[in-house]
Design an enzyme around this catalytic site. Structure first.
Site, short mmCIF file in Angstrom:
data_model
loop_
_atom_site.label_atom_id
_atom_site.label_comp_id
_atom_site.label_asym_id
_atom_site.label_seq_id
_atom_site.Cartn_x
_atom_site.Cartn_y
_atom_site.Cartn_z
N LYS A 59 -21.99 3.88 39.73
CA LYS A 59 -21.75 2.92 40.80
C LYS A 59 -21.73 3.58 42.18
O LYS A 59 -21.60 2.89 43.19
CB LYS A 59 -20.42 2.17 40.55
CG LYS A 59 -20.48 1.21 39.35
CD LYS A 59 -19.14 0.55 39.10
CE LYS A 59 -19.13 -0.28 37.81
NZ LYS A 59 -19.96 -1.51 37.89
N GLU A 69 -20.83 -9.31 41.95
CA GLU A 69 -22.04 -10.09 41.71
C GLU A 69 -21.74 -11.16 40.67
O GLU A 69 -21.26 -10.84 39.58
CB GLU A 69 -23.16 -9.21 41.15
CG GLU A 69 -23.74 -8.26 42.16
CD GLU A 69 -24.78 -7.33 41.53
OE1 GLU A 69 -25.40 -6.58 42.30
OE2 GLU A 69 -24.97 -7.36 40.30
N ARG A 114 -22.25 -14.14 34.18
CA ARG A 114 -21.35 -13.01 33.98
C ARG A 114 -21.07 -12.41 35.35
O ARG A 114 -21.78 -12.68 36.31
CB ARG A 114 -21.93 -11.96 33.04
CG ARG A 114 -23.13 -11.24 33.60
CD ARG A 114 -23.68 -10.23 32.61
NE ARG A 114 -22.79 -9.10 32.42
CZ ARG A 114 -22.92 -7.94 33.06
NH1 ARG A 114 -23.88 -7.75 33.94
NH2 ARG A 114 -22.07 -6.95 32.85
#
Lengths: 346, 321
Positions: free
Chosen positions: A317, A265, A223
């Site tokens: 974040k 990522e 993912r």
């Protein structure tokens, strides 16, 4: 065709940048003009030439410099790599997987020769040529996990599976988006995800855990996740927050293009065969705003995603302080035209 | 992603009659290459093509995880079962091509254990054959207590004693030998993990005895061998697909769903992993729940069924498939 490994830095003078080819293969994480959590897991299969998904473990032009940066982090703070005693077997599993895949994907750079448990490993970009006995830790300069992950881009968490849960019992973490292995070591899946907002209420972690526990050998999954980083710093760790936290106050309309990075990522999941543990590689890719907007579609879309991002997510974040400046900068590069579906740069 | 879709082409290289009830089957790759590494306690699913029907039965791997040139399984003949073991015993011959799955481990060792204490009953010995090989290879501390009917049916007791000597303890019913479990448990060092595989009654006995002796649930591991039971045929409507199916006497509901061309996820096919859990839209009749996955409350609610092992008797059953 060999990879042209670059000499660059991820600290001090921050000389990191992407070649135009590397920009084209950047794993842009937004398939539409908005973002919300989802369990966006898909099979991790290789094959798409010209993308970071061509091989199971991507090696790119930043490889050598990233490994040098990792060595510097470990020299300052050895606790960035830890393995609880019962995880040694999972370390050997990890070593086997990474060596086998690297040698298969990049034979010009890596070679592995196996004769029973006598192994011979050659890593040409890093100048390593080692003979060792598989399963015998005394024949390697480090434990098996640290040995091979000092030669592999991205962080690696190794999760033990027991008691209907996953446990963060080993890993190497030096290129992280503000989390700490030393803090999380020994925690279970719900404990280390506790700080994430919204997702618990959506039941995402319960479903994700169920999926991960059923992961099978030979069927890895992946993912994407994303955040933003000011300056191309790989080691944005809580341990070193004093070194990078203040960078977030330095963003101005003039320096957005060079200073602000989208950080993506690629998170992967592999069932390890001997230990039955789950390997969780987290590979970080950075791209400057100037590089990102070289694709008009990516520039338009990222503007819309960042502008409409829920406040809780922006807070989590760590983007709150500089988001308005970046959105304003991106808005000038968004002509309002529709974007095509899918991730590609057009 | 569909679980269990990773199929391996294999050849049966040997079939060995171990005793009057058990046969051992050896599988290799057609090209002689090594099979995937696995961990002790893992099983594979074997596909059986039986006159147009496909059976998929799970069997524990009993070969050494340290040597994957071949995989071996042992199958106990069940004369009143649905026919999978009879198929393996009577129809599978050396040289035959078969399809097996990648290994899946739902009964893995807890590698934190200071000592592994294993309790086996009958054919439940098979996962321990692999686990003891794995542990012996890495110098692990283990002890196996194995109950069987008689010397003649003490499957692999001789092999295990030869390999592991005094770590193996065998109890024969026909000699009135009985495992004194409370005493055994009382003498274990701290950090011991307990593993049990065998008939349902034995698993319950071991779990209850351990709980009564104060063993934490996290240190007690068990594997149920819940093969699907035969039963009366019944009709089911699969609402999402818009089709009706009939589940035959010797067929599981999961197999009938697969035979209709659907592809539901699965791992264990024995009622423990939860992968094939299916919502019930409506029903008029009685559920015969045989799984260890759903809670008692869920069993009573009639809202969910595990099609790998559970059945139904009554007028109508509509599932969300």
């Amino acid at each position: 065709m060999g990879i042209n490994f670059k000499k660059e830095t991820f600290r001090d003078d921050y000389s990191f940048k992407n070649s135009p080819e590397q920009v084209r293969r950047f794993p842009f994480p937004f398939h539409e003009d908005g973002y919300m959590y989802s369990v966006n897991i898909e099979p991790h299969v290789g094959g798409r030439t010209g993308t970071v998904f061509e091989h199971l473990f991507d090696v790119d032009e930043h490889y050598v410099s990233e490994m040098q940066d990792r060595a510097m982090v470990l020299a300052e703070d050895p606790l960035r790599c830890q393995s609880l005693p019962h995880m040694t077997l999972a370390g050997w599993d990890t070593l086997e997987l990474l060596m086998t895949e690297k040698a298969k994907s990049y034979p010009e750079h890596f070679s592995l020769t196996r004769d029973g448990d006598k192994w011979h490993w050659i890593n040409r970009p890093l100048g390593i040529d080692d003979h060792f006995t598989f399963g015998d830790t005394s024949t390697l300069p480090y434990g098996p996990l640290e040995y091979i992950t000092r030669q592999s881009q991205g962080d690696f968490a190794v999760l033990d599976q027991r008691d209907n849960n996953l446990w963060m019992d080993a890993g190497i973490v030096t290129t992280q988006a503000d989390w700490s292995l030393d803090f999380d070591i020994g925690m279970n899946f719900f404990e280390w995800h506790a700080p994430v907002p919204l997702a618990h209420e959506l039941g995402i972690f319960t479903r994700a855990l169920k999926f991960l526990m059923a992961m099978q050998q030979g069927q890895p999954a992946r993912r994407l996740n994303w955040t933003m980083t000011i300056n191309p710093r790989l080691d944005t760790s809580p341990e070193n927050f004093h070194k990078w936290g203040t960078d977030r106050a330095t963003v101005t309309p003039e320096n957005v293009g060079q200073k602000v990075h989208l950080r993506v990522e690629v998170q992967m999941f592999f069932r390890l065969p001997r230990s039955n543990a789950l390997l969780f590689p987290i590979r970080c890719y950075l791209i400057k705003m100037d590089e990102l907007v070289s694709s008009a579609k990516w520039g338009r879309r990222f503007h819309r995603v960042l502008r409409d991002l829920p406040d809780e997510l922006a807070e989590y974040k760590g983007l709150v302080r500089y988001r308005p400046t970046v959105v304003e900068w991106l808005s000038k590069r968004d002509d309002g035209k529709p974007t095509s579906s899918g991730y590609g740069p057009d | 992603m569909k679980a269990g879709s990773n199929r391996i082409e294999a050849v049966v290289t040997d079939v060995v009659a171990v005793n009057e009830l058990v046969k051992r089957f050896h599988f290799e790759r057609p090209d002689g290459g090594i099979l995937p590494t696995f961990s002790g306690g893992a099983h594979i699913v074997v596909e059986m093509r039986d006159d147009g029907r496909t059976r998929l039965n799970p069997y524990s791997l009993m070969s050494s995880p340290l040597d994957t040139r071949d995989y071996t399984i042992s199958v106990r003949r069940d004369d009143v079962g649905r026919g999978g073991s009879l198929f393996m015993h009577s129809r599978v011959k050396p040289g035959q091509s078969m399809v097996i799955s990648n290994p899946v481990n739902l009964f893995s060792l807890d590698l934190r254990a200071k000592k592994h204490l294993m309790i086996a009953g009958g054919i439940g010995i098979t996962p321990f054959v692999a686990q003891t090989s794995q542990l012996a290879g890495e110098g692990g501390n283990f002890e196996l207590h194995y109950s069987c009917r008689s010397d003649a049916l003490a499957t692999y007791a001789d092999v295990l004693k030869q390999r592991h000597g005094r770590r193996i303890h065998v109890y024969r019913d026909d000699h009135d030998e009985k495992l004194d479990l409370p005493r055994l448990l009382a003498g274990q060092p701290l950090g011991t993990h307990l593993y049990v595989c065998g008939p349902a009654g034995m698993i319950t006995w071991v779990r209850n005895t351990a709980a009564a002796a104060g063993w934490p649930a996290e240190t007690v591991h068990y594997e149920h061998f819940a093969a699907p039971q035969p039963g009366k045929p019944f009709d089911v409507t699969l609402a999402v697909s818009g089709i009706g199916i009939r589940v035959g006497e010797h067929e599981s509901l999961l197999e009938a769903i697969e035979a209709a061309g659907l592809d539901p996820p699965y791992l264990c096919r024995g009622g423990v992993c939860g992968q094939c859990e299916t919502n019930v839209i409506s029903s008029d009749g009685k559920f015969l729940h045989n799984d260890h996955w759903l809670s008692e409350e869920e069993h009573r609610s009639g809202c969910k069924i595990m099609p790998c092992v559970s059945r139904f008797e009554g007028k109508s059953l509509v599932l969300e498939r």
